[in-house]
Design a protein around this motif. Structure first.
Motif, short mmCIF file in Angstrom:
data_model
loop_
_atom_site.label_atom_id
_atom_site.label_comp_id
_atom_site.label_asym_id
_atom_site.label_seq_id
_atom_site.Cartn_x
_atom_site.Cartn_y
_atom_site.Cartn_z
N ASP A 176 -1.76 -9.33 9.87
CA ASP A 176 -1.74 -8.17 10.77
C ASP A 176 -0.37 -7.86 11.36
OD1 ASP A 176 -4.43 -7.76 10.38
OD2 ASP A 176 -5.01 -9.04 12.07
N SER A 177 0.54 -8.82 11.33
CA SER A 177 1.87 -8.55 11.89
C SER A 177 2.91 -9.49 11.27
CB SER A 177 1.84 -8.74 13.40
OG SER A 177 1.57 -10.09 13.70
N GLY A 178 4.16 -9.10 11.44
CA GLY A 178 5.27 -9.95 11.00
C GLY A 178 5.96 -9.46 9.75
N ASP B 170 0.83 -1.20 0.00
CA ASP B 170 0.00 0.00 0.00
C ASP B 170 0.87 1.26 0.00
OD1 ASP B 170 0.84 0.42 2.63
OD2 ASP B 170 -0.98 -0.42 3.50
N GLN B 171 0.25 2.41 -0.17
CA GLN B 171 0.99 3.68 -0.26
C GLN B 171 1.77 3.99 1.02
OE1 GLN B 171 1.54 5.77 -2.97
NE2 GLN B 171 0.78 3.91 -3.94
N GLY B 172 1.27 3.57 2.15
CA GLY B 172 1.95 3.81 3.41
C GLY B 172 3.28 3.09 3.52
N ALA B 173 3.43 2.00 2.80
CA ALA B 173 4.67 1.21 2.86
C ALA B 173 5.73 1.69 1.88
CB ALA B 173 4.35 -0.26 2.59
N GLY C 272 1.62 -3.93 5.58
CA GLY C 272 1.69 -3.06 4.41
C GLY C 272 1.40 -3.77 3.10
N ILE C 273 1.21 -5.06 3.14
CA ILE C 273 0.98 -5.84 1.92
C ILE C 273 -0.52 -5.91 1.63
CG2 ILE C 273 1.19 -8.12 0.87
CD1 ILE C 273 3.81 -8.46 2.47
N VAL C 274 -0.85 -5.56 0.38
CA VAL C 274 -2.24 -5.58 -0.07
C VAL C 274 -2.58 -6.94 -0.70
CG1 VAL C 274 -3.87 -4.52 -1.70
CG2 VAL C 274 -2.21 -3.10 -0.48
N SER C 275 -1.64 -7.46 -1.49
CA SER C 275 -1.86 -8.77 -2.11
C SER C 275 -0.51 -9.40 -2.43
CB SER C 275 -2.69 -8.65 -3.39
OG SER C 275 -1.99 -7.91 -4.37
N ALA C 276 -0.52 -10.71 -2.62
CA ALA C 276 0.69 -11.45 -2.96
C ALA C 276 0.31 -12.62 -3.86
CB ALA C 276 1.39 -11.96 -1.70
N ASP C 277 1.17 -12.90 -4.81
CA ASP C 277 0.95 -14.01 -5.73
C ASP C 277 0.85 -15.31 -4.91
OD1 ASP C 277 1.07 -15.90 -7.78
OD2 ASP C 277 2.50 -14.71 -8.95
N ILE D 201 11.32 2.03 -0.40
CA ILE D 201 12.35 2.71 -1.21
C ILE D 201 13.52 3.20 -0.37
CG2 ILE D 201 10.76 3.34 -3.04
CD1 ILE D 201 10.77 6.20 -1.91
N ASN D 202 13.47 2.99 0.92
CA ASN D 202 14.62 3.26 1.79
C ASN D 202 15.29 1.97 2.24
OD1 ASN D 202 14.95 6.15 1.99
ND2 ASN D 202 12.89 6.14 2.86
N GLY D 203 14.86 0.85 1.67
CA GLY D 203 15.53 -0.42 1.91
C GLY D 203 14.98 -1.26 3.04
N ALA D 204 13.87 -0.87 3.61
CA ALA D 204 13.31 -1.65 4.71
C ALA D 204 12.75 -2.98 4.21
CB ALA D 204 12.19 -0.86 5.39
N ASP D 205 12.77 -3.96 5.07
CA ASP D 205 12.10 -5.22 4.75
C ASP D 205 10.60 -4.96 4.72
OD1 ASP D 205 14.53 -6.56 4.67
OD2 ASP D 205 14.43 -7.16 6.77
N ILE D 206 9.85 -5.82 4.06
CA ILE D 206 8.42 -5.60 3.87
C ILE D 206 7.65 -6.34 4.97
CG2 ILE D 206 6.46 -6.00 2.34
CD1 ILE D 206 9.95 -5.20 1.09
N MET D 207 6.87 -5.55 5.70
CA MET D 207 6.08 -6.11 6.80
C MET D 207 4.68 -6.48 6.30
SD MET D 207 8.44 -5.86 9.02
CE MET D 207 7.64 -6.23 10.57
#
Length: 159
Positions: A139-141, A82-85, A99-104, A90-96
Motif C-alpha cells: 500500500d505504500s513505499g 498498472d496503467q496509472g503508473a 502502482g505495482i500489480v505483480s513482481a517476480d 516514462i518520465n523517470g520516476a521511481d516505482i512506488m
C-alpha cells in the motif's frame, strides 16, 4: 550524451561477458555471430550490438537496456505496473509500491529489474529493486529506483 571510444569485442571476450547475463536473464541468442562493440556514453559503459545499444554497465555488471529487453524478449526479474503508473515511469520516476500489480518472487533487494506495463506487457524502464519481489506489492513505499526508461537521454542516444 555522445558515444565515444568504440572498440569491437573479440569472440572470447563476448562469451565470458554474456555468461553471467544468461544465468540471470536466460538464453540471449543471436550474439555468437553479432558484431559487438563496447563504448562509453558520457560516464556510462555500453554494449552496441549490430548498431543498437542493448546493454549497459551498472555497478560492475552488464544489464539489458529497454531496447535490449525488447530485442531479446527478456521475461525474468519483471515488475508489472498498472496503467496509472505508466505516465510516471516514462518520465523517470521511481516505482512506488501502490502502482505495482505483480513482481517476480525471485527478485532480491539490489537486483536489476525490468519494469513492464500491465495492458500490453511492454518494457518501460530498467531499475534497481529496493525491496524483495514478494514485498513490492504493498500500500505504500518506494519499491524500485529507476535507472533507465523509455524516452530518456540514453534511450534517445544516436550512434
Amino acid at each position: 550524451m555522445k558515444v565515444k571510444s568504440r572498440v569491437q569485442l573479440r569472440k572470447s571476450d563476448r562469451k565470458k561477458l554474456f555468461e553471467g547475463m544468461e544465468e540471470k536473464f536466460g538464453k540471449i541468442s543471436r550474439l555468437e555471430d553479432s558484431k559487438i562493440e563496447s563504448a562509453r556514453a558520457d560516464d556510462m559503459e555500453v554494449l552496441i550490438v549490430e548498431g543498437k545499444i542493448l546493454f549497459f554497465k551498472y555497478e560492475e555488471d552488464w544489464h539489458p537496456t529497454v531496447r535490449g529487453v525488447l530485442e531479446y524478449g527478456i521475461n525474468e526479474y519483471v515488475v508489472v505496473v498498472d496503467q496509472g503508473a505508466v505516465k510516471f515511469v516514462i518520465n523517470g520516476a521511481d516505482i512506488m509500491s501502490p502502482g505495482i500489480v505483480s513482481a517476480d518472487p525471485v527478485i532480491k533487494e539490489g537486483d536489476i529489474v525490468v519494469i513492464k506495463e500491465e495492458a500490453h506487457n511492454k518494457p518501460l524502464a530498467i531499475g534497481k529493486a529496493l525491496v524483495p519481489g514478494p514485498q513490492m506489492v504493498a500500500d505504500s513505499g518506494k519499491a524500485v529506483e529507476s535507472l533507465h526508461y523509455v524516452g530518456d537521454e540514453f534511450w534517445n542516444l544516436e550512434l
